[in-house]
Design an enzyme around this catalytic site. Structure first.
Site, PDB file in Angstrom:
ATOM      1  N   ASP A   1       0.843  -1.198   0.000  1.00  0.00           N
ATOM      2  CA  ASP A   1       0.000   0.000   0.000  1.00  0.00           C
ATOM      3  C   ASP A   1       0.881   1.251   0.000  1.00  0.00           C
ATOM      4  O   ASP A   1       1.896   1.321   0.693  1.00  0.00           O
ATOM      5  CB  ASP A   1      -0.921  -0.008   1.228  1.00  0.00           C
ATOM      6  CG  ASP A   1      -2.092   0.933   1.072  1.00  0.00           C
ATOM      7  OD1 ASP A   1      -3.227   0.453   0.893  1.00  0.00           O
ATOM      8  OD2 ASP A   1      -1.871   2.172   1.109  1.00  0.00           O
ATOM      9  N   ILE A   2       0.459   2.255  -0.782  1.00  0.00           N
ATOM     10  CA  ILE A   2       1.238   3.496  -0.908  1.00  0.00           C
ATOM     11  C   ILE A   2       1.201   4.305   0.391  1.00  0.00           C
ATOM     12  O   ILE A   2       2.093   5.127   0.642  1.00  0.00           O
ATOM     13  CB  ILE A   2       0.697   4.319  -2.110  1.00  0.00           C
ATOM     14  CG1 ILE A   2       1.752   5.229  -2.682  1.00  0.00           C
ATOM     15  CG2 ILE A   2      -0.566   5.075  -1.747  1.00  0.00           C
ATOM     16  CD1 ILE A   2       1.382   5.809  -4.045  1.00  0.00           C
TER      17      ILE A   2
ATOM     18  N   ASN B   1     -12.903  -3.367   2.586  1.00  0.00           N
ATOM     19  CA  ASN B   1     -13.801  -2.217   2.683  1.00  0.00           C
ATOM     20  C   ASN B   1     -14.740  -2.229   1.472  1.00  0.00           C
ATOM     21  O   ASN B   1     -14.301  -2.485   0.343  1.00  0.00           O
ATOM     22  CB  ASN B   1     -12.987  -0.918   2.704  1.00  0.00           C
ATOM     23  CG  ASN B   1     -12.130  -0.795   3.950  1.00  0.00           C
ATOM     24  OD1 ASN B   1     -12.541  -1.226   5.020  1.00  0.00           O
ATOM     25  ND2 ASN B   1     -10.941  -0.229   3.816  1.00  0.00           N
TER      26      ASN B   1
ATOM     27  N   GLY C   1     -15.955   2.549   3.675  1.00  0.00           N
ATOM     28  CA  GLY C   1     -14.682   3.256   3.536  1.00  0.00           C
ATOM     29  C   GLY C   1     -13.875   2.842   2.325  1.00  0.00           C
ATOM     30  O   GLY C   1     -12.654   3.031   2.291  1.00  0.00           O
ATOM     31  N   GLN C   2     -14.545   2.289   1.301  1.00  0.00           N
ATOM     32  CA  GLN C   2     -13.820   1.886   0.088  1.00  0.00           C
ATOM     33  C   GLN C   2     -13.511   3.124  -0.744  1.00  0.00           C
ATOM     34  O   GLN C   2     -14.414   3.861  -1.128  1.00  0.00           O
ATOM     35  CB  GLN C   2     -14.664   0.894  -0.731  1.00  0.00           C
ATOM     36  CG  GLN C   2     -13.941   0.382  -1.972  1.00  0.00           C
ATOM     37  CD  GLN C   2     -14.779  -0.641  -2.749  1.00  0.00           C
ATOM     38  OE1 GLN C   2     -15.948  -0.879  -2.431  1.00  0.00           O
ATOM     39  NE2 GLN C   2     -14.176  -1.228  -3.766  1.00  0.00           N
ATOM     40  N   SER C   3     -12.229   3.358  -1.009  1.00  0.00           N
ATOM     41  CA  SER C   3     -11.843   4.541  -1.788  1.00  0.00           C
ATOM     42  C   SER C   3     -11.443   4.191  -3.211  1.00  0.00           C
ATOM     43  O   SER C   3     -11.422   5.062  -4.074  1.00  0.00           O
ATOM     44  CB  SER C   3     -10.710   5.299  -1.091  1.00  0.00           C
ATOM     45  OG  SER C   3      -9.566   4.483  -0.970  1.00  0.00           O
TER      46      SER C   3
ATOM     47  N   HIS D   1     -10.324  -5.394  -3.514  1.00  0.00           N
ATOM     48  CA  HIS D   1      -8.991  -5.675  -2.966  1.00  0.00           C
ATOM     49  C   HIS D   1      -9.144  -6.107  -1.515  1.00  0.00           C
ATOM     50  O   HIS D   1     -10.036  -5.641  -0.803  1.00  0.00           O
ATOM     51  CB  HIS D   1      -8.068  -4.459  -3.058  1.00  0.00           C
ATOM     52  CG  HIS D   1      -8.676  -3.177  -2.559  1.00  0.00           C
ATOM     53  ND1 HIS D   1      -9.575  -2.442  -3.311  1.00  0.00           N
ATOM     54  CD2 HIS D   1      -8.534  -2.510  -1.387  1.00  0.00           C
ATOM     55  CE1 HIS D   1      -9.944  -1.373  -2.622  1.00  0.00           C
ATOM     56  NE2 HIS D   1      -9.344  -1.402  -1.445  1.00  0.00           N
TER      57      HIS D   1
ATOM     58  N   HIS E   1      -7.124  -6.004   1.996  1.00  0.00           N
ATOM     59  CA  HIS E   1      -5.985  -5.470   2.740  1.00  0.00           C
ATOM     60  C   HIS E   1      -5.448  -6.577   3.642  1.00  0.00           C
ATOM     61  O   HIS E   1      -6.225  -7.220   4.374  1.00  0.00           O
ATOM     62  CB  HIS E   1      -6.405  -4.320   3.664  1.00  0.00           C
ATOM     63  CG  HIS E   1      -6.925  -3.092   2.978  1.00  0.00           C
ATOM     64  ND1 HIS E   1      -6.181  -1.947   2.841  1.00  0.00           N
ATOM     65  CD2 HIS E   1      -8.127  -2.819   2.415  1.00  0.00           C
ATOM     66  CE1 HIS E   1      -6.903  -1.007   2.220  1.00  0.00           C
ATOM     67  NE2 HIS E   1      -8.093  -1.526   1.957  1.00  0.00           N
TER      68      HIS E   1
HETATM   69  P1  5GP Z   1      -9.757   1.261   0.244  1.00  0.00           P
HETATM   70  O1  5GP Z   1      -9.831   2.620   0.905  1.00  0.00           O
HETATM   71  O2  5GP Z   1     -10.461   1.295  -1.113  1.00  0.00           O
HETATM   72  O3  5GP Z   1     -10.193   0.128   1.099  1.00  0.00           O
HETATM   73  O4  5GP Z   1      -8.228   0.973  -0.038  1.00  0.00           O
HETATM   74  C1  5GP Z   1      -7.515   1.557  -1.077  1.00  0.00           C
HETATM   75  C2  5GP Z   1      -6.069   1.537  -0.683  1.00  0.00           C
HETATM   76  O5  5GP Z   1      -5.301   1.784  -1.851  1.00  0.00           O
HETATM   77  C3  5GP Z   1      -5.672   2.593   0.345  1.00  0.00           C
HETATM   78  O6  5GP Z   1      -5.107   1.958   1.487  1.00  0.00           O
HETATM   79  C4  5GP Z   1      -4.659   3.463  -0.394  1.00  0.00           C
HETATM   80  O7  5GP Z   1      -3.607   3.898   0.426  1.00  0.00           O
HETATM   81  C5  5GP Z   1      -4.176   2.538  -1.498  1.00  0.00           C
HETATM   82  N1  5GP Z   1      -3.754   3.222  -2.709  1.00  0.00           N
HETATM   83  C6  5GP Z   1      -4.405   4.217  -3.353  1.00  0.00           C
HETATM   84  N2  5GP Z   1      -3.742   4.574  -4.459  1.00  0.00           N
HETATM   85  C7  5GP Z   1      -2.645   3.771  -4.526  1.00  0.00           C
HETATM   86  C8  5GP Z   1      -1.565   3.672  -5.456  1.00  0.00           C
HETATM   87  O8  5GP Z   1      -1.478   4.390  -6.464  1.00  0.00           O
HETATM   88  N3  5GP Z   1      -0.611   2.733  -5.201  1.00  0.00           N
HETATM   89  C9  5GP Z   1      -0.677   1.914  -4.098  1.00  0.00           C
HETATM   90  N4  5GP Z   1       0.318   1.043  -3.938  1.00  0.00           N
HETATM   91  N5  5GP Z   1      -1.679   1.993  -3.199  1.00  0.00           N
HETATM   92  C10 5GP Z   1      -2.658   2.907  -3.408  1.00  0.00           C
END
Ligand code: 5GP
Ligand code: ZN
Length: 114
Positions: free
Chosen positions: A30-31, A87, A93-95, A100, A102
């Site tokens: 994760d970034i 998420n 909280g899915q962004s 995916h 985690h």
């Molecule tokens: P969500 O919020 O959808 O459950 O998780 C998305 C995750 O993707 C977040 O933890 C966020 O830090 C990670 N993320 C978003 N953009 C990027 C990216 O460009 N590269 C990587 N490696 N992770 C990303």
């Protein structure tokens, strides 16, 4: 799918720090890590969320769990324990709207989730 961040990462258009890859699944760090170990396990095929998974995807989902187990062992968090999180949607909280899992570890997590 066009304009999907994780599709672009999965097909190599956007680079990532890979932890695992095969024909159907990619895992990358994760970034913005929320724990000492924080990797994402992503199907290469686009699914917007876990709500898109059906009976015909059972093998893929179980493979993603196997990849999570393997990574937990490789990243040395299997003995102390870890958390798998999916998420889903706005309240979840899915962004990033590409399914995916985690895999988080290396510290103790609280419950209930915030
Ligand atoms: P969500 O919020 O959808 O459950 O998780 C998305 C995750 O993707 C977040 O933890 C966020 O830090 C990670 N993320 C978003 N953009 C990027 C990216 O460009 N590269 C990587 N490696 N992770 C990303
Ligand atoms: Zn996608």
């Amino acid at each position: 799918m066009e304009n999907c961040l994780f599709c672009k990462i999965a097909n190599g258009d956007i680079p990532s720090n890979k932890a695992y890859e095969d024909d159907t699944v990619l895992s990358f760090h994760d970034i913005e890590p929320q724990a000492p170990v924080h990797v994402l396990i992503v199907p290469k095929k686009h699914y917007t969320s876990i709500m898109d998974i059906g009976a015909s995807d059972a093998a893929l989902l179980s493979h993603m769990i196997e990849v999570a187990q393997q990574l937990a062992r490789e990243l040395n968090i299997s003995d102390d324990g870890f958390r798998l999180v999916v998420n889903t949607g706005e309240n979840g909280g899915q962004s990033v709207p590409h399914l995916h899992i985690h895999l988080l570890g290396g510290r103790k997590f609280g419950w209930p989730a915030g």
